[in-house]
Design a protein around this motif. Structure first.
Motif, PDB file in Angstrom:
ATOM      1  N   UNK A 160       0.846  -1.195   0.000  1.00  0.00           N
ATOM      2  CA  UNK A 160       0.000   0.000   0.000  1.00  0.00           C
ATOM      3  C   UNK A 160       0.880   1.243   0.000  1.00  0.00           C
ATOM      4  N   UNK A 161       0.514   2.232  -0.801  1.00  0.00           N
ATOM      5  CA  UNK A 161       1.290   3.464  -0.918  1.00  0.00           C
ATOM      6  C   UNK A 161       1.142   4.334   0.328  1.00  0.00           C
ATOM      7  N   UNK A 162       2.181   5.089   0.675  1.00  0.00           N
ATOM      8  CA  UNK A 162       2.090   6.003   1.825  1.00  0.00           C
ATOM      9  C   UNK A 162       0.930   6.981   1.664  1.00  0.00           C
ATOM     10  N   UNK A 163       0.279   7.307   2.770  1.00  0.00           N
ATOM     11  CA  UNK A 163      -0.799   8.282   2.754  1.00  0.00           C
ATOM     12  C   UNK A 163      -2.168   7.710   2.476  1.00  0.00           C
ATOM     13  N   UNK A 164      -2.249   6.416   2.124  1.00  0.00           N
ATOM     14  CA  UNK A 164      -3.542   5.794   1.848  1.00  0.00           C
ATOM     15  C   UNK A 164      -4.389   5.781   3.116  1.00  0.00           C
ATOM     16  N   UNK A 202       0.949 -10.051  15.179  1.00  0.00           N
ATOM     17  CA  UNK A 202       1.081  -9.004  14.173  1.00  0.00           C
ATOM     18  C   UNK A 202       2.516  -8.506  14.061  1.00  0.00           C
ATOM     19  N   UNK A 203       2.794  -7.846  12.920  1.00  0.00           N
ATOM     20  CA  UNK A 203       4.087  -7.218  12.689  1.00  0.00           C
ATOM     21  C   UNK A 203       3.876  -5.785  12.244  1.00  0.00           C
ATOM     22  N   UNK A 209       7.802   3.714   7.842  1.00  0.00           N
ATOM     23  CA  UNK A 209       6.947   4.815   8.301  1.00  0.00           C
ATOM     24  C   UNK A 209       5.485   4.682   7.868  1.00  0.00           C
ATOM     25  N   UNK A 210       5.194   3.874   6.890  1.00  0.00           N
ATOM     26  CA  UNK A 210       3.797   3.668   6.496  1.00  0.00           C
ATOM     27  C   UNK A 210       2.974   3.073   7.636  1.00  0.00           C
ATOM     28  N   UNK A 211       3.655   2.331   8.524  1.00  0.00           N
ATOM     29  CA  UNK A 211       2.931   1.582   9.532  1.00  0.00           C
ATOM     30  C   UNK A 211       3.115   2.165  10.936  1.00  0.00           C
ATOM     31  N   UNK A 212       3.040   3.477  10.995  1.00  0.00           N
ATOM     32  CA  UNK A 212       3.118   4.163  12.284  1.00  0.00           C
ATOM     33  C   UNK A 212       1.829   4.003  13.084  1.00  0.00           C
ATOM     34  N   UNK A 217       1.280  -6.334   8.953  1.00  0.00           N
ATOM     35  CA  UNK A 217       0.747  -7.663   8.691  1.00  0.00           C
ATOM     36  C   UNK A 217       0.170  -8.254   9.966  1.00  0.00           C
ATOM     37  N   UNK A 218      -0.704  -9.212   9.777  1.00  0.00           N
ATOM     38  CA  UNK A 218      -1.263  -9.937  10.918  1.00  0.00           C
ATOM     39  C   UNK A 218      -1.561 -11.362  10.487  1.00  0.00           C
TER      40      UNK A 218
END
Length: 358
Positions: A160-164, A202-203, A209-212, A217-218
């Motif tokens: 997934x792209x940043x900001x989605x 989960x990870x 930084x997308x996953x702040x 994943x889970x």
């Protein structure tokens, strides 16, 4: 009435790439309004598809009162589903709501209650319930071609792209909610029962930084009645993959391109030492889904993937989320479903090429 008039509520990616292109060829559906926060984009889409009316979100209730729509397609962030569906129900308008149905069980129940009170239909937008390949999987299992189904295993991932908006916690975003719901729903209907327990891990993307705000994943394992097990892993950081396998006591089914709307489904069935491959055409899932929902409205027939089906997935997703957060197994208590997808629900509309992406 021969056609159901829809308002598209939310003019984002899924509306543009999938719902709006699929309406014209259904024959029993049309778009008469669009509700959007971007007037310029809405005008372009209205011109492209011949939609007469454009409204802002602030004008939503006014639109509902005007008598120009019979149903709404709600493609807003998850946190907004309940509000817009309940307002539609109170106005006597049917609602087709993207999944997950809502962000809490209480919201799901409020949506169901509002629709029932108003005598309108609430349908969760499970397009695969109308996809012939998916129906064939369920029918193969019902025919006992692989014996008793014991195991379900699935992987669904894409970057997934940043900001989605899917990466925003405020909208209950994340891979579990956005794509894990497909795996969850598939497992429930493969086994024909509801999960009773969940464990998960989960990870968070190893510093990506997308996953702040949400997990990258889970992985979840669910127990079903009869000591059946389902396992799936979903990710917003891994390469494209969408498949599942059902292993029974006498054979197995492998399903490739299992969830994506832009790829044809293929099946590989192994039973009694014989391998059978079935490749399905590229159907337009959203044409089929819209045709089915409109057909239900026109015939006064309650849709199979109703609010209750969506609510059961939300119960399970919340249990998985809690299991991942706490490290403890979580019990799930969902009511049994009265029905599951059947062959009469399948729709085989061809893939639509006419699409406008802004």
């Amino acid at each position: 009435m021969t056609k159901i008039r829809y308002a598209v509520v939310g003019g984002g990616w899924i509306s543009q790439i999938a719902f709006m292109p699929g309406i014209e060829q259904t024959g029993n559906s049309e778009m008469t309004a669009i509700v959007s926060g971007n007037r310029a984009n809405a005008e372009n889409m209205a011109k492209f598809y011949g939609i007469e009316h454009i409204f802002s979100y602030e004008q939503y209730d006014d639109m509902l009162r005007q008598g120009i729509v019979d149903a709404v397609y709600i493609a807003l962030p998850n946190s907004m589903h309940a509000d817009y569906a309940i307002r539609a129900a109170k106005a006597g308008v049917h609602a087709l709501v993207e999944k997950p149905l809502a962000i809490t069980v209480a919201e799901c129940e409020a949506m169901i209650a509002a629709a029932d009170k108003a005598g309108v239909f609430l349908m969760t937008a499970y397009r695969l319930h109308n996809e012939p390949g998916t129906i064939e999987v369920l029918e193969t299992i019902r025919r006992s071609e692989i014996g008793d189904p014991r195991l379900f295993s699935s992987v669904f991932s894409f970057p997934v792209a940043p900001g989605n908006h899917r990466l925003k916690a405020e909208h209950w975003g994340g891979a579990l909610q956005d794509i894990g719901v497909y795996c969850m729903n598939a497992a429930r209907h493969v086994f024909g029962t509801e999960p009773t327990e969940a464990v998960a891990m989960s990870g968070w993307g190893d510093g990506d930084p997308r996953f702040a705000e949400v997990e990258e994943m889970i992985s979840a394992t669910l127990r079903f009645p009869g000591d059946r097990l389902a396992q799936f892993i979903v990710s917003f950081g891994a390469d494209d993959r969408d498949s599942y396998r059902v292993v029974g006591t006498k054979g197995q089914i492998e399903v490739d391109s299992a969830y994506r709307l832009d790829r044809p489904i293929s099946l590989r069935i192994t039973s009694g030492g014989k391998v059978t491959e079935k490749n399905f055409p590229q159907y337009d899932h959203f044409s089929g889904q819209a045709h089915y929902f409109s057909d239900c409205i026109l015939k006064g027939m309650r849709p199979e993937p109703d609010g209750g089906d969506g609510a059961n997935d939300v119960r399970a997703l919340l249990a998985i989320e809690a299991a991942s957060r706490t490290g403890q197994a979580q019990k799930i208590a969902s009511p049994a479903r009265p029905s599951h997808p059947t062959p009469d629900m399948a729709r085989n509309f061809p893939w639509v090429e006419k699409r406008l992406m802004l």
